[in-house]
Structures are given as C-alpha cells and as structure tokens.
Design an enzyme around this catalytic site. Structure first.
Site, PDB file in Angstrom:
ATOM      1  N   GLU A 282      19.710  45.957  71.401  1.00  0.00           N
ATOM      2  CA  GLU A 282      19.858  45.052  72.552  1.00  0.00           C
ATOM      3  C   GLU A 282      21.071  45.371  73.417  1.00  0.00           C
ATOM      4  O   GLU A 282      21.106  45.018  74.594  1.00  0.00           O
ATOM      5  CB  GLU A 282      19.926  43.589  72.071  1.00  0.00           C
ATOM      6  CG  GLU A 282      21.175  43.173  71.296  1.00  0.00           C
ATOM      7  CD  GLU A 282      21.095  43.436  69.789  1.00  0.00           C
ATOM      8  OE1 GLU A 282      20.323  44.335  69.383  1.00  0.00           O
ATOM      9  OE2 GLU A 282      21.818  42.769  69.032  1.00  0.00           O
TER      10      GLU A 282
ATOM     11  N   LYS B 139      35.946  23.622 105.658  1.00  0.00           N
ATOM     12  CA  LYS B 139      36.983  22.772 105.056  1.00  0.00           C
ATOM     13  C   LYS B 139      37.725  23.529 103.942  1.00  0.00           C
ATOM     14  O   LYS B 139      38.960  23.510 103.893  1.00  0.00           O
ATOM     15  CB  LYS B 139      36.302  21.525 104.480  1.00  0.00           C
ATOM     16  CG  LYS B 139      37.249  20.453 104.039  1.00  0.00           C
ATOM     17  CD  LYS B 139      36.463  19.190 103.752  1.00  0.00           C
ATOM     18  CE  LYS B 139      37.301  18.179 103.015  1.00  0.00           C
ATOM     19  NZ  LYS B 139      36.483  17.048 102.560  1.00  0.00           N
TER      20      LYS B 139
ATOM     21  N   CYS C 295      18.987  44.635  62.600  1.00  0.00           N
ATOM     22  CA  CYS C 295      20.111  44.635  61.662  1.00  0.00           C
ATOM     23  C   CYS C 295      19.756  43.797  60.428  1.00  0.00           C
ATOM     24  O   CYS C 295      18.987  44.262  59.596  1.00  0.00           O
ATOM     25  CB  CYS C 295      21.385  44.186  62.358  1.00  0.00           C
ATOM     26  SG  CYS C 295      22.836  44.867  61.562  1.00  0.00           S
ATOM     27  N   LEU C 296      20.250  42.552  60.335  1.00  0.00           N
ATOM     28  CA  LEU C 296      19.836  41.731  59.197  1.00  0.00           C
ATOM     29  C   LEU C 296      18.303  41.608  59.178  1.00  0.00           C
ATOM     30  O   LEU C 296      17.696  41.533  58.108  1.00  0.00           O
ATOM     31  CB  LEU C 296      20.476  40.334  59.302  1.00  0.00           C
ATOM     32  CG  LEU C 296      20.125  39.382  58.166  1.00  0.00           C
ATOM     33  CD1 LEU C 296      20.739  39.850  56.852  1.00  0.00           C
ATOM     34  CD2 LEU C 296      20.596  37.965  58.475  1.00  0.00           C
TER      35      LEU C 296
ATOM     36  N   THR D  49      35.298  19.118  97.509  1.00  0.00           N
ATOM     37  CA  THR D  49      36.131  20.333  97.571  1.00  0.00           C
ATOM     38  C   THR D  49      37.514  20.131  96.945  1.00  0.00           C
ATOM     39  O   THR D  49      38.239  21.094  96.749  1.00  0.00           O
ATOM     40  CB  THR D  49      36.331  20.779  99.035  1.00  0.00           C
ATOM     41  OG1 THR D  49      37.084  19.770  99.710  1.00  0.00           O
ATOM     42  CG2 THR D  49      35.005  20.988  99.732  1.00  0.00           C
ATOM     43  N   LYS D  50      37.851  18.888  96.634  1.00  0.00           N
ATOM     44  CA  LYS D  50      39.227  18.622  96.181  1.00  0.00           C
ATOM     45  C   LYS D  50      39.616  19.397  94.913  1.00  0.00           C
ATOM     46  O   LYS D  50      40.700  19.997  94.873  1.00  0.00           O
ATOM     47  CB  LYS D  50      39.415  17.104  95.984  1.00  0.00           C
ATOM     48  CG  LYS D  50      40.862  16.669  95.819  1.00  0.00           C
ATOM     49  CD  LYS D  50      41.629  16.633  97.127  1.00  0.00           C
ATOM     50  CE  LYS D  50      41.317  15.342  97.874  1.00  0.00           C
ATOM     51  NZ  LYS D  50      41.873  15.335  99.222  1.00  0.00           N
TER      52      LYS D  50
ATOM     53  N   ILE E 231      47.697  27.005  79.504  1.00  0.00           N
ATOM     54  CA  ILE E 231      48.937  27.634  79.037  1.00  0.00           C
ATOM     55  C   ILE E 231      48.665  29.106  78.686  1.00  0.00           C
ATOM     56  O   ILE E 231      49.421  30.001  79.040  1.00  0.00           O
ATOM     57  CB  ILE E 231      49.481  26.884  77.801  1.00  0.00           C
ATOM     58  CG1 ILE E 231      49.982  25.506  78.218  1.00  0.00           C
ATOM     59  CG2 ILE E 231      50.609  27.678  77.129  1.00  0.00           C
ATOM     60  CD1 ILE E 231      50.455  24.642  77.071  1.00  0.00           C
TER      61      ILE E 231
ATOM     62  N   LYS F  45      32.537  33.514  85.731  1.00  0.00           N
ATOM     63  CA  LYS F  45      33.324  34.642  86.252  1.00  0.00           C
ATOM     64  C   LYS F  45      32.732  35.979  85.837  1.00  0.00           C
ATOM     65  O   LYS F  45      32.774  36.946  86.588  1.00  0.00           O
ATOM     66  CB  LYS F  45      34.762  34.582  85.704  1.00  0.00           C
ATOM     67  CG  LYS F  45      35.515  33.351  86.087  1.00  0.00           C
ATOM     68  CD  LYS F  45      36.950  33.400  85.580  1.00  0.00           C
ATOM     69  CE  LYS F  45      37.086  33.389  84.065  1.00  0.00           C
ATOM     70  NZ  LYS F  45      36.725  32.129  83.414  1.00  0.00           N
TER      71      LYS F  45
ATOM     72  N   HIS G 265      21.791  47.846  66.718  1.00  0.00           N
ATOM     73  CA  HIS G 265      21.572  46.782  67.707  1.00  0.00           C
ATOM     74  C   HIS G 265      21.055  47.366  69.017  1.00  0.00           C
ATOM     75  O   HIS G 265      21.844  47.657  69.917  1.00  0.00           O
ATOM     76  CB  HIS G 265      22.879  46.031  67.961  1.00  0.00           C
ATOM     77  CG  HIS G 265      23.297  45.173  66.820  1.00  0.00           C
ATOM     78  ND1 HIS G 265      22.963  43.836  66.731  1.00  0.00           N
ATOM     79  CD2 HIS G 265      23.994  45.469  65.695  1.00  0.00           C
ATOM     80  CE1 HIS G 265      23.450  43.339  65.611  1.00  0.00           C
ATOM     81  NE2 HIS G 265      24.076  44.310  64.963  1.00  0.00           N
TER      82      HIS G 265
HETATM   83  N1  GLN Z   1      25.084  40.864  57.333  1.00  0.00           N
HETATM   84  C1  GLN Z   1      24.469  42.143  57.452  1.00  0.00           C
HETATM   85  C2  GLN Z   1      25.456  43.277  57.222  1.00  0.00           C
HETATM   86  O1  GLN Z   1      26.634  43.085  57.323  1.00  0.00           O
HETATM   87  C3  GLN Z   1      23.778  42.302  58.795  1.00  0.00           C
HETATM   88  C4  GLN Z   1      24.691  42.293  59.969  1.00  0.00           C
HETATM   89  C5  GLN Z   1      24.010  42.115  61.286  1.00  0.00           C
HETATM   90  O2  GLN Z   1      22.867  41.642  61.336  1.00  0.00           O
HETATM   91  N2  GLN Z   1      24.675  42.467  62.370  1.00  0.00           N
HETATM   92  O3  GLN Z   1      25.050  44.379  56.954  1.00  0.00           O
END
Ligand code: GLN
Length: 543
Positions: free
Chosen positions: A516, A227, A385-386, A191-192, A151, A17, A514
C-alpha cells in the site's frame, strides 16, 4: 539553493496541512518544477514507529526504512518527491541529536539552549533535506505539525523565523492553514479565529504570504475573502477557499482554479511553465463516474480509527480507478468472529476480503477464522503482512492438521511455529526502529499470479515487521496445502518468503511487505489492482 515553502496550521489541529502541502507539491510539479517534501513533528517520540495507531494513525514507511508520519503518505500519493529518513523530523529526533553532540563535547563547554542550539539543529535538518539530492529540487515544501500557539511547536516556528532572515525575502513563502467555523444562525463563516491565529503567528515574527481557509461545505464569499485579507494583511488573491472535497484528489484542482501555484511562485519570484494537469483531472473525473461498484471487507484490529490503515484505503481506491470501479470499503473488527458468530454470516456480502497488518494477539483468532472462510469459499483475498501470516497459520492448522500452529508472536511455546523470529531479531530489546524496515528486493517466480500482476521478475517492496514465514514448513505447505511461494528475498544462501499464493483459488495472495505504501492514483500498485479485478470477476460471477 532551493526555494522554501513553509506550511503552518492554526485554529484547530487536523486542519489538513498535509493535504495542502501535498497538493501544492503536485501543482508545482505540474509547472515543471522539482519538489522536495518534509514534515516537522512537534512530539517527543523520536519517530512515530512506537506509537499505537489509535494515537497517531498509520505509520508510513519509506524505501530507506524510516517510520514516519502518515502525512508522508499524502506526499507519496500526490507528488514524485523522494521520501527518506530526512523527510520527517520530530522534537525527539532533534533533542536526541543535540544531546548526543553535547555528550561528545561538540558545544565546546557552552550552555546548550533551545535558542540557538535546538533551533540551529532544526535549520540544519531543513537544509539537509535537499543537500545531497541530484538534481537539486527547485522548491522544498516543509510542513510544521501542530497548531500555532502550542508550546511544542514554538522551537520549530522560531527556527523558521530565523531561517527567513538568513535567506533572501523571495527565497521563502509561508502558507497558513486555518479553519473558518460556519455559524448557521448568522449564515456566515466566522473569520475571527483566523485573525487571532495569524496574530499569534505574527507575534512569533512570521507573516503569512498565503492563507488557506478550511470552510467545510460552504465556499468563502468575496466579502469574507476581502475581510480576511484586510485584517490579516495578506493580498486578496492569496486567500484561498478550501471546501471539503471528495475525492481528496480533487483538492489540488480547486487550489489551481484559485491560482495558488501562481501566487506562491510570485512570492518566490520563480518563472515556470504553464501547468499540465490533464492526466490528473481525467483521473478525478473517472473516480466520479465509475462503471462498476463492489464491496470489499478489510478485516483488522484498529478499524475504529479512521487513519489507522490510510494507505490501504487509498490503494484500494487507486485499484478501483484502474478497474473503473467504485470500491466500497467496510472495516470489520476481527474480534467479531471470535465468539459464536460464523464469519460466513458477516462476510457473505463482500466481493473481496483483505486482512490488515497488525501487532499483538488481540483479534488474531478472528482473522484466522476469516481466513478459513476466504479459502473455503474462494473469495478473492489479499493479506498484508500480518494478513499473510494469518493465511499461513490457517493452512497449517486446517489443512496440514497442526491444530496448535501459530506465530511465536502470539504463542512463544507453540509446537508448530510456522511464523517465527529470525535469529537476528531474537536478542533485540529496543522497540524503536528495530524491525525489518524499508525496501527489500523480491524475486518473483515465473508463471505465478504475482509475476503476472507486476509484469516483472524483480520488484522492491517496503517492510515493517519482525516475524517471518518459517521455511521448515515450506515443503509440507507446498505438497499438502498447494501453497506456492511466488516471491522471495535471497540472502545469506537462504531466502525469506515474501509472497504466497494458492493457485487453486480465484485470487489468493499474501504478502509479507506493505504494497500500500507505493500505490499512487495514476500508478496503482499491481497486487491491489489485480485483487480488485478478481473481486469484480467474483462479483459478476455471483450476479
Ligand atoms: N506483527 C507481525 C510482525 O511483526 C506483523 C506486522 C505487520 O503486520 N506489519 O511480523
């Protein structure tokens, strides 16, 4: 008031969706309309921020710091819709608001019930989505999570039923997405289940205007289309065949060929310009015929779950489009490098290495060993990040000679907390919604790779983490390890390190945010784009 399109799902969950909603958003935008996008999720969590990626896949983050369902990532990549805290609402969020109102006495002594109080709150949230948007969107597309018959979905569907009789018939359109199983022996699509699912929807009082049929690898035949139309009481041209498609960016083109946009606009009685999808079409063709190919390893923790790093996977694809390259992405569980296996054995075949975001201790030592391989072998690297935190810890341990350097997330007693909590995070007890979340300003240092990649001095990128680079180690890391802090967020007379680089390396970049989440197929995120460019150069140098 905007027009509303509701997208429901039947027969099975994960029927797609989110991509249907996002594709329709793109098609309507291509006709000159402004869209808003929203996802209603039936689970009780207030938001998905506290859920394990194995349970729920990636948590997508908006500019204003909402932790949301990964379908919002599809909305972000397909459309221009502005995504905010208002764009994702869960049952937990609705009940939370209703219970707080009840405690404040706002229901004036009434018995608080699912109908009308919960359903009223849902309708309010749907209206609120566009209330303050300037200029007002023309169409709001609202996806309802879950499957008809669950539900949990019932209050949302009931709210939509009520919504539809409160506005004009031409103000709303319902799209029902279903699965048609293919029976090999009979050589036909069945299709059911779709008929039953539409009946269940009608029992609730909702009649679909459009049915989108997921058909796997086969295409819906004309007799099957007729159908479904007949049994489900939907016009024939409003039965859409949705075969599996790769890349997913070809899906809107398939819908456009079947005139989904015109059918929806007909139901909504909206006149719109002719579509302009030339650029999108060109991009899809480019994905099909890349000039180059390379291999990237993404080293992470939740690698066995397909959707855990969805936006990273897509952003690498976008960077590939920009470099006319097919990026073959392989997920590697970092725990693999915690035993006797040398990362060099597992990683030598890759042209670029990405270290994924993550939480918790598991797999961290394997990532640090991966980092050492990346640095010493000069493999193009992007750490997210990490992933950036791992790069800092590795430098501190192996270049500064601090063998116990760590993040206080993994060892609160470490003598060298090169990654640590800011004081404001120290007292935090609630886990939900309390990280450093959303877009922060990042000032880029002149002449750095980051500044060149962005072609700007200031950017805004989205965060989701608790721990930070510890500035007490900055000078030593700069002087002794050659680290460059190329992006910072200034605040309270100090700063937070947002981007780190090693100039003595083909391309080495770690980011605390991030990147991305903002990448789009027609507008790849600059750091991903340059990472893939460097990986391509690395590959060519090796050939
Ligand atoms: N665990 C790490 C922190 O909290 C990195 C978090 C992450 O990669 N989004 O800073």
């Amino acid at each position: 008031m905007p027009k509303y399109v509701f997208v429901t799902g039947g027969v099975v969950s994960s029927v797609g969706k989110g991509i249907v909603a996002a594709s329709l958003g793109l098609l309507l935008e291509s006709r000159g309309l402004r869209v808003a996008m929203m996802k209603l999720d039936p689970y009780i969590n207030v938001d998905p921020g506290t859920m394990n990626p194995y349970e729920h896949g990636e948590v997508f983050v908006t500019d204003d710091g909402a932790e949301t369902d990964l379908d919002l990532g599809h909305y972000q990549r397909f459309t221009q819709a502005r995504l905010t805290q208002k764009s994702n609402v869960t049952t937990g969020g609705i009940y939370n608001a209703v219970i707080q109102k009840e405690r404040r006495g706002e229901y004036l002594g009434k018995t608080v019930q699912v109908i009308p109080h919960i359903t009223d709150e849902i309708k309010n949230r749907i209206r609120m989505l566009t209330a303050e948007e300037e200029p007002e969107p023309d169409v709001a597309i609202v996806e309802i999570g879950g499957t008809v018959g669950d539900i949990e979905s019932l209050p949302f569907l009931e709210a939509i039923r009520q919504f539809q009789i409160e506005v004009k018939p031409s103000d709303t359109c319902t799209i029902h997405v279903t699965l048609l199983p293919y029976i090999e022996a009979a050589g036909e699509l069945k299709t059911k289940p779709t008929q039953h699912s539409v009946r269940a929807l009608r029992d609730i009082g909702i009649a679909p205007d459009v049915i989108i049929c997921r058909t796997g690898t086969v295409t819906l035949r004309e007799d099957e289309r007729r159908k479904i139309a007949m049994f489900c009481n939907v016009r024939e041209e409003a039965i859409i065949s949705a075969e599996d498609m790769a890349p997913i960016y070809a899906i809107p083109l398939n819908f456009q060929k079947q005139r989904l946009d015109s059918t929806v606009l007909g139901v909504l009685n909206v006149e719109a310009q002719k579509d302009d999808l030339a650029e999108w079409r060109g991009m899809v063709e480019k994905i099909g015929n890349p000039a180059h190919e390379l291999r990237v390893a993404a080293v992470g923790k939740y690698v066995s779950h397909d959707d855990a790093y969805k936006s990273i996977q897509e952003a690498l694809g976008h960077a590939g489009i920009a470099n006319d390259t097919r990026v073959v992405l392989e997920w590697i569980d970092s725990e693999r490098f915690e035993g006797p296996q040398d990362p060099a054995e597992g990683l030598a075949c890759y042209d670029g290495i990405l270290i994924c975001p993550g939480f918790g201790k598991r797999g961290v030592e394997g990532k640090i060993r991966t980092m050492r391989y990346v640095r010493e072998n000069k493999v193009p690297f992007l750490g997210i990040c990490l992933g950036m935190q791992m790069a800092v810890i590795e430098l501190a341990r192996n270049v500064l000679g601090l063998p116990n350097a760590n993040s206080t997330e993994f060892n609160p007693e470490t003598p060298d907390p090169v990654i640590s909590l800011l004081s404001e995070q120290r007292g935090v007890r609630d886990m939900g919604g309390t990280m450093r979340l959303g877009a922060y300003r990042c000032d880029l240092a002149p002449g750095t790779r980051a500044q060149q990649a962005y072609g700007a001095d200031v950017v805004y990128e989205r965060h989701r983490h608790r721990y930070e680079f510890n500035n007490e180690y900055r000078e030593r890391l700069e002087k002794e390890a050659g680290l460059v802090v190329s992006g910072v967020h200034h605040r309270d007379g100090t700063h937070l390190a947002e981007i780190i680089e090693l100039p003595d390396h083909p391309w080495f970049c770690g980011v605390q945010f991030h990147p991305e989440f903002t990448s789009m197929p027609l507008k790849p995120q600059p750091l991903f784009r340059e990472f893939i460019r460097a990986a391509l150069a690395h590959r060519n140098a090796r050939d």
